[in-house]
Design an enzyme around this catalytic site. Structure first.
Site: not given
Ligand code: FEO
Length: 400
Positions: A167, A82, A148, A195, A228, A86, A84, A28
């Site tokens: 994250d 989380h 976040h 990051y 990640h 992903d 989001e 993104h």
């Molecule tokens: Fe905020 Fe890895 O997604």
């Protein structure tokens, strides 16, 4: 049991069962030159628990990794740290497939997941300080709102000192190694900084508060199992200290010059400003925006004391690449920078007003500007050199 994927054991009871995305290059708008991973974790407790899931298209890979450890239908609980996509994109399908007893999320996590997947999920809420009994092991929870996303949450496997931090402390880095200490340390540092600069920087005040609160809690954390890239298991105080420093955003004796150029005039001005800075003892990084991704610019800015922006005027506007970089940087809300602007123009020079609007919106002190009609001669280049020296003095003053 599937045998075509490998689940990596990261503590006595925890397996990494996520997915490696070797090919992603854009996340993104964030350049992921080195790919990424979506980390999910299987806790082999009496109550078998899955922490987070993966991006939708990697669901089969995750399920295959889980199947090397346990029949996935034996999973009792899922914790979503989380929402989001992903990390939650495959959640509805995973729930349908394994039919767990319960799925847990934070209060905001429940709201966000229900908004992402209307009428699909039944979720139980966990709050800061609450624990979940897994039989022989225990999970505890810390809501980390806006780190976040509103839903963000940390989960701790108390007995084994594993902090599942979603994250936070992560990095977009696809590797065959699962631990950061097995990778090149400069790459781990750079990608963790990138990051932070691109995802967490706007929330630096919250990061500082969180780090203070974590210290007060005096938790026994031995593994930082984020969502990640490779996991931190040795010397975990190092990435925590990185975060502390980045969150402070203290001024640094280094300036970042970003610009684009049509016929080389603005580039020549950038060089003269850079030399002015160097002659005054301030380090300089120049990033011609045409060849630099906005996410890499943001990473460089993380450890700078000045942002200097140059643009030609094109069709009564900022050059489009400069506008892109400024929109992006403004959203990241950098602090403690001084700034300046410069550029060459033919007649209108509207770019200067527009750059100033961005710098003012970011509440950055503007040290000065140099405007040059068409091609810079010696006088204009001398003005640029002088501007570099003025910025250098401001940067050095801020260090004291
Ligand atoms: Fe905020 Fe890895 O997604």
């Amino acid at each position: 049991m599937a045998e075509f994927y490998h689940a990596a054991k990261i503590s006595d009871s925890v397996y990494w069962v996520g997915a490696i995305d070797w090919s992603i290059r854009d996340f993104h708008g964030y350049s992921t030159h080195r790919g990424t991973t979506y980390n999910a974790y299987l806790i082999m407790a009496d109550k078998i628990t899955l922490i987070d899931t993966v991006k939708k298209q990697f669901k089969e890979e995750m399920m295959a990794r889980i199947a090397t450890v346990i029949d996935p239908s034996k999973i009792d609980y899922i914790v979503s740290n989380h929402a989001e996509l992903d990390h939650s994109g495959s959640l509805p399908e995973v729930i349908r497939e394994i039919n767990p007893e319960k799925v847990f999320a934070s209060t905001q996590g429940k709201k966000v997941l229900n908004a992402h997947f209307p009428d699909e999920l039944e979720l139980d809420v966990v709050k800061t300080g609450e624990t979940l009994d897994l039989g022989n092991l225990t999970l505890s929870f810390i809501e980390t709102r806006m780190l976040h996303w509103p839903d963000s949450m940390f989960t701790i496997l108390v007995e084994e000192g594993v902090l599942f931090s979603q994250d936070a402390f992560g990095m977009h880095l696809a590797t065959s190694e699962r631990f950061a200490d097995e990778c090149k340390s400069d790459i781990v540092h750079y990608e963790t900084a990138k990051y932070y600069a691109n995802i967490l920087l706007p929330y630096s005040k919250l990061v500082k508060n969180l780090l203070v609160n974590l210290e007060k809690m005096n938790l026994d954390i031995r593994i930082l199992a984020h969502d990640h890239g490779p996991i931190f298991r040795s010397n975990i105080s190092e990435p925590i200290e990185w975060y502390r420093q980045w969150a402070e955003q203290k001024p640094v004796d280094r300036a970042l010059i970003i610009y684009d150029t049509m016929w080389g005039s603005t580039a020549r001005m950038a060089n003269a400003i850079g030399d002015g800075l160097i002659s005054s003892g301030v380090k300089v990084k120049q990033m011609p925006i045409g060849g630099s991704h906005r996410a890499d610019i943001a990473t460089e800015l993380l450890e700078c004391g000045a942002l200097i922006v140059g643009s030609p005027t094109l069709n009564s506007n900022l050059f489009p690449t400069v506008a892109d970089a400024l929109v992006y940087i403004k959203g990241l809300r950098p602090q403690n920078l001084v700034s300046a602007l410069f550029g060459s123009y033919g007649w209108g020079g509207e770019a200067f007003r527009q750059i100033r609007e961005y710098l003012d919106a970011m509440k950055l002190e503007v040290v000065g500007e140099v405007r040059c009609q068409y091609v810079p001669g010696n006088d204009a280049l001398a003005d640029c050199f002088s501007l570099g020296k003025q910025v250098a003095e401001k940067v050095k003053g801020a260090l004291q």
